[in-house]
Design an enzyme around this catalytic site. Structure first.
Site, PDB file in Angstrom:
ATOM      1  N   CYS A   1       0.837  -1.189   0.000  1.00  0.00           N
ATOM      2  CA  CYS A   1       0.000   0.000   0.000  1.00  0.00           C
ATOM      3  C   CYS A   1       0.881   1.252   0.000  1.00  0.00           C
ATOM      4  CB  CYS A   1      -0.990  -0.031   1.170  1.00  0.00           C
ATOM      5  SG  CYS A   1      -2.335   1.172   0.997  1.00  0.00           S
TER       6      CYS A   1
ATOM      7  N   HIS B   1      -3.796  -4.687  -0.519  1.00  0.00           N
ATOM      8  CA  HIS B   1      -3.396  -5.313   0.748  1.00  0.00           C
ATOM      9  C   HIS B   1      -3.469  -6.832   0.615  1.00  0.00           C
ATOM     10  CE1 HIS B   1      -3.226  -1.785   3.447  1.00  0.00           C
ATOM     11  NE2 HIS B   1      -4.115  -1.282   2.610  1.00  0.00           N
TER      12      HIS B   1
ATOM     13  N   GLU C   1      -2.549  -8.981   2.722  1.00  0.00           N
ATOM     14  CA  GLU C   1      -2.923  -9.536   4.028  1.00  0.00           C
ATOM     15  C   GLU C   1      -4.424  -9.446   4.281  1.00  0.00           C
ATOM     16  OE1 GLU C   1      -2.489  -5.167   4.924  1.00  0.00           O
ATOM     17  OE2 GLU C   1      -1.624  -6.626   3.524  1.00  0.00           O
TER      18      GLU C   1
END
Length: 202
Positions: free
Chosen positions: A80, A182, A184
């Site tokens: 990001c 992202h 994750e």
């Protein structure tokens, strides 16, 4: 067993990244110490917020030098805002230098759609990258951003998304990688991407 250093410079989404890597069985160390970054097998530079604030904090802590010292020696992944910091320059609020690992600039997305760009969007892969091994064209990942990188070299663009115009979703240059989205927070696809990154130097 080696570890991946997650750089803590005060503006990162540290817990979600470390939790995702722990789920994959990868050892991590959240750290703001140059020596621990040097000792890592790989480095992740997370980030949330505004480019100039994050760039200033990196420089104030000296962690910009710690990250730059590892470029070319081990894999580095920016996530990001961390990806945006890999570029030469950012134009959010004020013009501000980045780390200069990816030639290009970070500018506001020119789109007729609402900003910030929040939500799931599909990826295309203009250039092959080991970061996306086993990831199918058209899979969706999760974005939250209003600015995006504009790479000076087309060959550095590893993934694109569409949000009106094409938006650079990932970059790769040598051992330096970046994801504007992202991983994750991107389910099984994101975990595969993080798994691929974790295997680059092992």
């Amino acid at each position: 067993m080696g570890y991946t250093a997650i750089v803590d410079y005060g503006v990162g989404n540290l817990k979600s990244v470390s939790n995702a890597l722990a789920y994959l069985g990868q050892r991590t160390l959240v750290t703001g110490e140059a020596g621990e970054i040097e000792g890592a097998d790989a480095v992740i530079l997370p980030g949330v917020g505004a480019f100039p604030d994050a760039a200033d904090k990196l420089r104030q802590t000296g962690l910009d030098r710690a990250v730059l010292a590892q470029a070319g020696r081990k894999p580095i992944l920016g996530i990001c805002l961390g990806m945006q910091l890999l570029f030469d320059q950012g134009e959010e609020g004020r013009s501000c230098p980045g780390l200069g690992l990816i030639p290009g600039r970070v500018e506001r997305i020119q789109t007729p759609y609402k900003l910030p760009h929040i939500g799931w969007n599909s990826l295309s892969f203009p250039n092959p990258s080991p970061l996306f091994r086993g990831v199918d064209e058209g899979v969706c990942v999760y974005f939250v951003h209003s600015f995006c990188g504009r790479a000076a070299r087309e060959e550095d663009v590893a993934a694109l998304a569409e949000y009106g115009p094409p938006v650079v979703a990932a970059v790769a240059r040598g051992g330096v990688y970046g994801c504007q989205f992202h991983p994750e927070k991107s389910g099984e696809t994101g975990l595969q991407i993080l798994k691929n990154f974790g295997e680059l130097n092992r």
